[in-house]
Scaffold this active site. Structure first.
Site, mmCIF file in Angstrom:
data_model
loop_
_atom_site.group_PDB
_atom_site.id
_atom_site.type_symbol
_atom_site.label_atom_id
_atom_site.label_comp_id
_atom_site.label_asym_id
_atom_site.label_seq_id
_atom_site.Cartn_x
_atom_site.Cartn_y
_atom_site.Cartn_z
ATOM 1 N N HIS B 125 -17.476 37.502 15.632
ATOM 2 C CA HIS B 125 -17.283 37.585 14.183
ATOM 3 C C HIS B 125 -15.786 37.844 13.949
ATOM 4 C CE1 HIS B 125 -17.396 39.667 10.249
ATOM 5 N NE2 HIS B 125 -18.598 39.152 10.064
ATOM 6 N N ASP B 202 -19.397 45.171 20.173
ATOM 7 C CA ASP B 202 -19.627 45.090 18.735
ATOM 8 C C ASP B 202 -21.141 45.034 18.512
ATOM 9 O OD1 ASP B 202 -20.090 44.284 16.144
ATOM 10 O OD2 ASP B 202 -18.671 42.617 16.150
ATOM 11 N N LYS B 228 -26.354 47.481 7.964
ATOM 12 C CA LYS B 228 -27.113 46.443 8.676
ATOM 13 C C LYS B 228 -28.293 47.033 9.435
ATOM 14 C CE LYS B 228 -23.242 43.274 9.462
ATOM 15 N NZ LYS B 228 -23.348 42.271 8.415
ATOM 16 N N CYS B 366 -18.365 34.088 8.739
ATOM 17 C CA CYS B 366 -17.211 34.812 9.296
ATOM 18 C C CYS B 366 -17.036 34.540 10.778
ATOM 19 C CB CYS B 366 -17.327 36.323 9.068
ATOM 20 S SG CYS B 366 -17.242 36.793 7.359
#
Lengths: 139, 408
Positions: B125, B202, B228, B366
């Site tokens: 991302h 991540d 999220k 993204c």
């Protein structure tokens, strides 16, 4: 016809559709029938980049009249592009600069022009006015 | 493994799921962008502002003590949720992006110099690309990118060959936000550690889909966002091994991160406070703790299993549509499915699906380099959560079929 008469005509055309599906199908048809865009003008100079869809806008100015041709990679965007070209192309700079655009709201497509939908349409409208301002100052 | 609640009970925990979109029942399949919040989270936020609002770690007064205790309890919840060794390794930040930027800055200040290398993957991302690029620019370092296959699987052989004595850090995503691929992070970490290189994972798309054990993965940093994982937005987590965090300089100066301040010299507070300058988002942190408790009570493995069922249904249904291409067919995936039907532009499809009440994401998500890898300008992504239903997946498949008819 002046700009407002064309806008009223578009509003009338859309009034015959019962639901959103028919409106979008009409937009898709308009997108398909948009005059072909000269591939040589598909350059960064004429690209209005949105995050979601791309729009190209090419202006020409002759005898005091601005002609726009435009293109998009998304078909629905192209349909709306076709409507904007129909309203703005073949006009004098003064007409474009002074225009009050209300047809998009009236045909229920306002969401397609909101700044949060980065599809290039709002930027395209701005760009059309900027070209008109530039040509106006040259006159 | 069975969920602790029925699907009806679960859905009634999420009031927003009964929304009507353009007059149709909302079908929310954009959980990769953000997840919806259960009543438990919504009400704890409200309760905090009504009954327990004061600044944390500042006052000796009643309210400050109470909210500080709850803030630290939330930290403990996060620690247990990801199985970190100690609570001082849990730093609250504004989100994944903030966490990665913090490490890119602090780690870069301490360890990265001219000619050094940073390894990321091709399926990152932008949040796990740009902060490292900025670091490379500041330090004249180089970015190395691990390639991946057509199916969306990282090329581990290429990864091994990218590691060198100049590699200072590896930063890879746990789960691709576009392809849904679950990367073998444990293996990636082990490989880097053999050469003494630390690894940041991540976890923005990893934390919400089952068990995450940072001790088992053995990563040096693990970062994720609250919003999220069914928590509030504006809160996130930076997990870091204490021995490394202790070595890094703070990335923000301000209140609460200091031990002693004079105009000549300031000494810094201990972990985790060294990295929490200023008034933190303590309401967000407590809300996040509540969200994690909700998931734990529901059964995290059961959540993951349920989502696999939805993924299998969506994959089967969408694959059956003629001309439809799926991006990301790795053997190990979470409930994320990216696709393009025929030559139809993602924006066109997304607009029509929206009118049917179906929320999906369209565009590059993204991850522009990933799109370039496939030679596309974007695609459509449906991302499922445990509160989605088989009926919703059917509606998506039907909707995409309708789109292909409209643009045929």
């Amino acid at each position: 016809m002046n700009i407002n008469e064309i806008q009223d005509q578009i509003v009338e055309e859309f009034a015959q559709f019962g639901d959103w599906m028919e409106r979008y199908e009409y937009l898709i048809d308009l997108g398909r029938s948009l005059a072909p865009f000269d591939e040589r003008h598909k350059t960064p100079e004429y690209l209005i980049e949105g995050c979601q869809s791309k729009v190209w806008l090419y202006p020409s100015f002759e005898n005091g009249i601005i002609t726009f041709s435009a293109e998009s990679d998304a078909l629905i965007t192209r349909g709306i592009v076709a409507l904007l070209v129909r309203v703005f192309s073949g006009r004098t700079p003064a007409e474009i600069v002074g225009a009050n655009i209300y047809f998009i709201e009236k045909i229920g497509l306002r969401e397609n022009l909101s700044p949060t939908r980065s599809n290039g349409l709002l930027a395209m409208m701005k760009q059309m006015r900027l070209y008109a301002l530039a040509y106006k100052s040259k006159q | 493994m069975k969920l602790a609640k029925s699907i009806e009970e679960i859905r009634s925990d999420f009031p927003i799921l009964s929304t009507k979109a353009h007059g149709k029942p909302l079908i929310y399949l954009d959980n990769g962008a953000t997840t919806q919040k259960p009543l438990q989270v919504i009400s704890v936020m409200e309760e905090l502002y009504r009954t327990t609002n004061a600044n944390v770690h500042r006052g000796v007064h009643y309210l400050s003590d109470r909210v500080s205790d709850r803030y630290e309890a939330a930290r403990e919840t996060v620690r247990a949720f990801i199985n970190a060794r100690s609570r001082e390794e849990i730093i609250f930040t504004a989100g994944t992006t903030a966490s990665i930027n913090a490490i890119a800055f602090s780690f870069g200040e301490r360890y990265v110099g001219e000619g050094d290398e940073i390894v990321i993957s091709g399926m990152e991302h932008h949040a796990n690309i740009v902060p490292w690029q900025m670091l490379c620019e500041r330090r004249k370092a180089r970015l190395k990118v691990i390639p991946f296959s057509e199916e969306g699987v990282l090329d581990l052989e290429a990864y091994r060959s990218l590691l060198s004595e100049r590699t200072r850090i590896v930063a890879v995503t746990h789960v691709s936000n576009v392809l849904g691929t679950v990367n073998p992070v444990k293996e990636i970490v082990a490989e880097a550690h053999r050469q003494g290189i630390p690894v940041l994972v991540d976890g923005a798309q990893g934390i919400q889909h089952g068990l995450v054990d940072v001790t088992d993965i053995d990563c040096d940093f693990y970062v994720f966002s609250g919003h999220k994982v069914y928590g509030p937005n504006g809160i996130g987590v930076l997990y870091g091994k204490a021995e490394l965090l202790n070595e890094l300089p703070p990335y923000q100066g301000g209140g609460d991160m200091v031990a002693n301040v004079t105009f000549e010299k300031t000494t810094y507070n201990v972990l985790p406070f060294k990295f929490e300058a200023g008034t933190t988002n303590f309401t967000g942190a407590i809300g996040l703790g509540t969200a994690l408790d909700y998931l734990s009570a529901l059964g995290r493995e059961a959540v993951a299993e349920r989502e696999q069922v939805l993924l299998a249904g969506a994959t089967a249904g969408l694959s059956a549509i003629e001309g439809l291409r799926i991006y990301g067919t790795a053997p190990h995936k979470v409930s994320v499915i990216s696709f393009l039907p025929g030559q139809i532009h993602q924006y066109d499809a997304g607009m029509i699906l929206d009118k049917m009440g179906i929320a999906v994401r369209t565009g590059t998500h993204c991850a522009q380099p990933l799109m370039e890898r496939y030679g596309i300008t974007g695609n459509i992504r449906a991302s499922m959560a445990f509160y989605n239903t088989e009926e919703e997946i059917e509606a998506l498949v039907k909707g995409v079929k309708k789109v292909t008819e409209m643009f045929a």
